[in-house]
Design a protein around this motif. Sequence first.
Motif, short mmCIF file in Angstrom:
data_model
loop_
_atom_site.label_atom_id
_atom_site.label_comp_id
_atom_site.label_asym_id
_atom_site.label_seq_id
_atom_site.Cartn_x
_atom_site.Cartn_y
_atom_site.Cartn_z
N ASN A 48 54.99 72.40 60.47
CA ASN A 48 55.41 71.01 60.44
C ASN A 48 54.37 70.29 59.61
O ASN A 48 53.20 70.21 60.00
N HIS A 49 54.76 69.76 58.46
CA HIS A 49 53.78 69.12 57.58
C HIS A 49 53.43 67.69 57.99
O HIS A 49 52.62 67.04 57.34
N MET A 50 54.02 67.21 59.09
CA MET A 50 53.72 65.85 59.55
C MET A 50 52.56 65.80 60.55
O MET A 50 52.10 64.73 60.90
N THR A 51 52.11 66.95 61.00
CA THR A 51 51.00 66.97 61.95
C THR A 51 49.99 68.03 61.51
O THR A 51 50.35 68.99 60.85
N CYS A 52 48.74 67.81 61.88
CA CYS A 52 47.71 68.77 61.49
C CYS A 52 46.45 68.60 62.34
O CYS A 52 45.34 68.66 61.82
N ALA A 53 46.62 68.36 63.62
CA ALA A 53 45.51 68.22 64.56
C ALA A 53 44.52 67.14 64.14
O ALA A 53 43.35 67.22 64.44
N GLY A 54 45.00 66.14 63.42
CA GLY A 54 44.15 65.03 63.02
C GLY A 54 43.37 65.22 61.74
O GLY A 54 42.52 64.41 61.40
N ALA A 55 43.65 66.28 60.98
CA ALA A 55 42.93 66.51 59.73
C ALA A 55 43.32 65.46 58.69
O ALA A 55 44.49 65.11 58.55
N GLN A 56 42.37 64.99 57.94
CA GLN A 56 42.62 63.94 56.95
C GLN A 56 43.51 64.42 55.80
O GLN A 56 44.31 63.66 55.27
N TRP A 57 43.41 65.70 55.41
CA TRP A 57 44.23 66.20 54.29
C TRP A 57 45.71 66.01 54.56
O TRP A 57 46.50 65.80 53.65
N CYS A 58 46.09 66.11 55.81
CA CYS A 58 47.49 65.96 56.20
C CYS A 58 47.95 64.52 55.96
O CYS A 58 49.01 64.28 55.39
N GLU A 59 47.15 63.57 56.39
CA GLU A 59 47.50 62.16 56.20
C GLU A 59 47.52 61.81 54.72
O GLU A 59 48.40 61.10 54.25
N ASP A 60 46.58 62.34 53.95
CA ASP A 60 46.51 62.05 52.52
C ASP A 60 47.71 62.61 51.76
O ASP A 60 48.11 62.05 50.74
N ALA A 61 48.29 63.71 52.24
CA ALA A 61 49.41 64.36 51.54
C ALA A 61 50.75 63.71 51.84
O ALA A 61 51.74 63.97 51.15
N LYS A 62 50.81 62.83 52.83
CA LYS A 62 52.08 62.20 53.20
C LYS A 62 52.48 61.12 52.20
O LYS A 62 51.64 60.41 51.66
#
Length: 135
Positions: A48-62
């Motif tokens: 699921n690309h919408m969650t990543c245990a709070g990693a910043q890279w995930c938020e930046d990629a959205k």
Amino acid sequence: MLSTGVLVLGALCGAAFTPAVANRFGYALPEDKGLPHQVQYNGRDYRNHMTCAGAQWCEDAKTPEERARPYCTPRAGLGLSEGTGLMRVEDVFTLFGSSRPLFTAGAVSPGETATRVVVEASKDCYLTYDLVGGP
């Protein structure tokens, strides 16, 4: 003076609480939005690309549209057909917290691979994970 072994053990324990390690090994962190981007079920990987245990890279990629979406979906919004319920098949381990239930939509026959699994993040808050690599 602390021994090297104690320092190494302390560093390893601290590293277990980082999003990078949680995402790598597929376990949840105890905080809100602590689910990893990848979970395993029945020997397969689901993402699921919408969650990543709070990693910043995930938020930046959205995209801006993805950032505006809610983190999770209520059960009624999962799009389950009438008569198809969630079947609890496993749990996602949570570091120092309660495990999160992992479901399939209905029963999956032996030998069949589920193309999507659902993880309950909290009460009436679900995330869907899609199969990686095809059936």
